[in-house]
Scaffold this active site. Structure first.
Site, PDB file in Angstrom:
ATOM      1  CG  ASP A 200      47.845  45.722   9.239  1.00 27.04           C
ATOM      2  OD1 ASP A 200      48.235  45.791   8.058  1.00 27.04           O
ATOM      3  OD2 ASP A 200      48.238  46.510  10.136  1.00 27.04           O
ATOM      4  CG  HIS A 213      63.517  47.525   8.805  1.00 23.80           C
ATOM      5  ND1 HIS A 213      62.404  48.250   8.411  1.00 23.80           N
ATOM      6  CD2 HIS A 213      63.531  46.425   8.022  1.00 23.80           C
ATOM      7  CE1 HIS A 213      61.786  47.620   7.448  1.00 23.80           C
ATOM      8  NE2 HIS A 213      62.443  46.509   7.186  1.00 23.80           N
ATOM      9  CG  ASP A 217      63.186  42.398   9.477  1.00 28.65           C
ATOM     10  OD1 ASP A 217      62.154  43.004   9.130  1.00 28.65           O
ATOM     11  OD2 ASP A 217      64.250  42.408   8.816  1.00 28.65           O
ATOM     12  CD  GLU A 244      51.853  46.327   8.680  1.00 27.10           C
ATOM     13  OE1 GLU A 244      51.462  46.195   7.512  1.00 27.10           O
ATOM     14  OE2 GLU A 244      51.151  46.731   9.636  1.00 27.10           O
TER      15      GLU A 244
HETATM   16  P1  GH3 Z   1      48.198  50.424  11.521  1.00 26.37           P
HETATM   17  O1  GH3 Z   1      48.326  49.207  10.725  1.00 26.37           O
HETATM   18  O2  GH3 Z   1      47.817  50.135  12.940  1.00 26.37           O
HETATM   19  O3  GH3 Z   1      47.262  51.403  10.903  1.00 26.37           O
HETATM   20  O4  GH3 Z   1      49.600  51.154  11.615  1.00 26.37           O
HETATM   21  P2  GH3 Z   1      50.950  50.693  10.970  1.00 26.37           P
HETATM   22  O5  GH3 Z   1      52.002  51.590  11.518  1.00 26.37           O
HETATM   23  O6  GH3 Z   1      51.176  49.241  11.207  1.00 26.37           O
HETATM   24  O7  GH3 Z   1      50.681  50.877   9.445  1.00 26.37           O
HETATM   25  P3  GH3 Z   1      51.542  51.440   8.282  1.00 26.37           P
HETATM   26  O8  GH3 Z   1      50.980  50.843   7.054  1.00 26.37           O
HETATM   27  O9  GH3 Z   1      51.605  52.934   8.372  1.00 26.37           O
HETATM   28  O10 GH3 Z   1      52.975  50.875   8.539  1.00 26.37           O
HETATM   29  C1  GH3 Z   1      53.327  49.569   8.279  1.00 26.37           C
HETATM   30  C2  GH3 Z   1      54.744  49.422   8.738  1.00 26.37           C
HETATM   31  O11 GH3 Z   1      55.198  48.094   8.604  1.00 26.37           O
HETATM   32  C3  GH3 Z   1      55.681  50.313   7.932  1.00 26.37           C
HETATM   33  C4  GH3 Z   1      56.765  49.391   7.489  1.00 26.37           C
HETATM   34  O12 GH3 Z   1      58.033  49.918   7.732  1.00 26.37           O
HETATM   35  C5  GH3 Z   1      56.582  48.161   8.350  1.00 26.37           C
HETATM   36  N1  GH3 Z   1      57.010  46.959   7.656  1.00 26.37           N
HETATM   37  C6  GH3 Z   1      56.470  46.406   6.551  1.00 26.37           C
HETATM   38  N2  GH3 Z   1      57.167  45.310   6.190  1.00 26.37           N
HETATM   39  C7  GH3 Z   1      58.173  45.172   7.095  1.00 26.37           C
HETATM   40  C8  GH3 Z   1      59.251  44.235   7.254  1.00 26.37           C
HETATM   41  O13 GH3 Z   1      59.431  43.294   6.492  1.00 26.37           O
HETATM   42  N3  GH3 Z   1      60.070  44.394   8.309  1.00 26.37           N
HETATM   43  C9  GH3 Z   1      59.900  45.435   9.189  1.00 26.37           C
HETATM   44  N4  GH3 Z   1      60.738  45.538  10.202  1.00 26.37           N
HETATM   45  N5  GH3 Z   1      58.918  46.323   9.047  1.00 26.37           N
HETATM   46  C10 GH3 Z   1      58.072  46.220   8.022  1.00 26.37           C
HETATM   47 MG    MG Z   2      49.809  47.798  10.503  1.00 24.10          MG
HETATM   48 MG    MG Z   3      49.533  47.142   6.988  1.00 27.29          MG
END
Ligand code: GH3
Ligand code: MG
Ligand code: MG
Length: 338
Positions: A200, A213, A217, A244
């Protein structure tokens, strides 16, 4: 004469029809066709077969060189297997095949053929049908061929699309689920360990919030490629588990090697030095949780994911940018971390 019997062209007697017209009809069939006798010598090779293979009838009739139309190395064609009763070898020689328990039906198979004389690799659908005399004895085998290359390529491209993640091009979640299920069954059957890593991205929300965003990506694409490049065996699968989060299936990797692999991935990401803006959070990093299952008749693949997830949760809470792995279904669970 019955209503559905073939009408004779004017001026031909029945013998000429049998020996001349029937041969001419087969010669003009649009379906590539050849016939082998009981010594596997070519009796007949029609125009469509000449066109498909680039081999002239005059060069192959009376010989056993029919394989040269399709392959670079000598090997049996489907009709040879029927002539020689070697039907059990079909699976080893063909990409797809079906066999019937009825010997009168013959064989159906599909294969990628090199086609040395035309220089184009083709995917051919092949039927080999036995020809019996009135006494019920096998006297020849007729092989018919169909060029299925375009259909096969379209099918393979669709399969690839259906199993790939659209953004990062690594395996998608569906493909991950299917592969984990398959590898789980293999583990139970072959008594080999199966390991899984869940990866992660740390504080990725902040990356998106600052860079946008789209930049997020691009970052995910780089991370997916970096991790894929680290995998050394064709059997290892990097997949996008969701958002992610990535997952890595490692068949036949014992617990003793898992932390080393996790750390290699983690370090590869860290050494990319992808900077967070203003460097508030330093480089882009990942946290990794891993689990290994030892062969057991009980359990299901979901347990491996749950245990790797739990280890990932620990890695996050221990400060991120680290790996923690767990051994599953052992007398006592062992944990190691970095
Ligand atoms: P941590 O895992 O360290 O606890 O913090 P985090 O900030 O990574 O965790 P959180 O689950 O709060 O956020 C995940 C982020 O990943 C939020 C979301 O916008 C981003 N994300 C998820 N899928 C995608 C994607 O396909 N593209 C982009 N650009 N961002 C994505
Ligand atoms: Mg994360
Ligand atoms: Mg995550």
């Amino acid at each position: 004469m019955k209503d559905n019997a073939m009408q004779l062209p004017k001026g031909l007697n029945p013998n000429e029809v049998e020996h001349g017209f029937a041969l001419s009809l087969m010669d003009h069939l649009v379906v590539p066709t050849f016939v082998l006798d009981m010594q596997c010598r070519v009796l007949f090779w029609n125009r469509a077969c000449e066109h498909l293979t680039g081999v002239a009838a005059a060069d192959v009739i009376g010989t056993m060189n029919h394989w040269r139309g399709f392959y670079c190395e000598p090997r049996p064609c489907l009709a040879d297997l029927v002539v020689q009763g070697r039907i059990s070898e079909t699976h080893a020689l063909y990409y797809e095949y079906t066999t019937s328990s009825d010997p009168h039906y013959g064989l159906y198979a599909e294969n990628w053929c090199v086609m040395p004389n035309v220089g184009t690799r083709l995917y051919l659908a092949i039927n080999a049908g036995p020809i019996y005399n009135q006494a019920g004895e096998l006297i020849a085998v007729v092989e018919t061929l169909r060029d299925m290359t375009l259909q096969k390529e379209a099918q393979l491209a669709l399969q690839k699309l259906a199993s790939q993640d659209g953004l990062t091009s690594v395996a998608n979640r569906r493909s991950f689920d299917d592969t984990l299920e398959t590898e789980w069954r293999r583990t139970m059957r072959d008594s080999q360990p199966l390991s899984l890593l869940m990866v992660d991205v740390d504080r990725f929300k902040n990356y998106n919030d600052t860079y946008g965003h789209q930049a997020g990506d691009e970052c995910l694409k780089i991370l997916a490629k970096t991790m894929s490049d680290q995998m050394q065996r064709a059997s290892d699968m990097v997949a996008r588990y969701g958002g992610e989060e990535f997952a890595v299936i490692l068949p036949n990797i014992p617990f003793s090697e898992l932390l080393g692999i996790a750390e290699r991935l983690r370090a590869a990401v860290e050494s990319l030095s992808l900077l967070f803006p203003e460097s508030t959070f330093g480089h882009v990093t990942v946290s990794i949780g891993g689990a290994t299952v030892l062969p057991s008749s009980k359990g299901e693949p979901g347990e491996l994911v749950a245990n790797a997830d739990a280890a990932l949760y620990k890695a996050k809470h221990a400060g991120r940018n680290r790996s923690i792995v767990t051994e599953l279904i052992a007398p006592e669970k062992k944990s190691s971390s970095v």
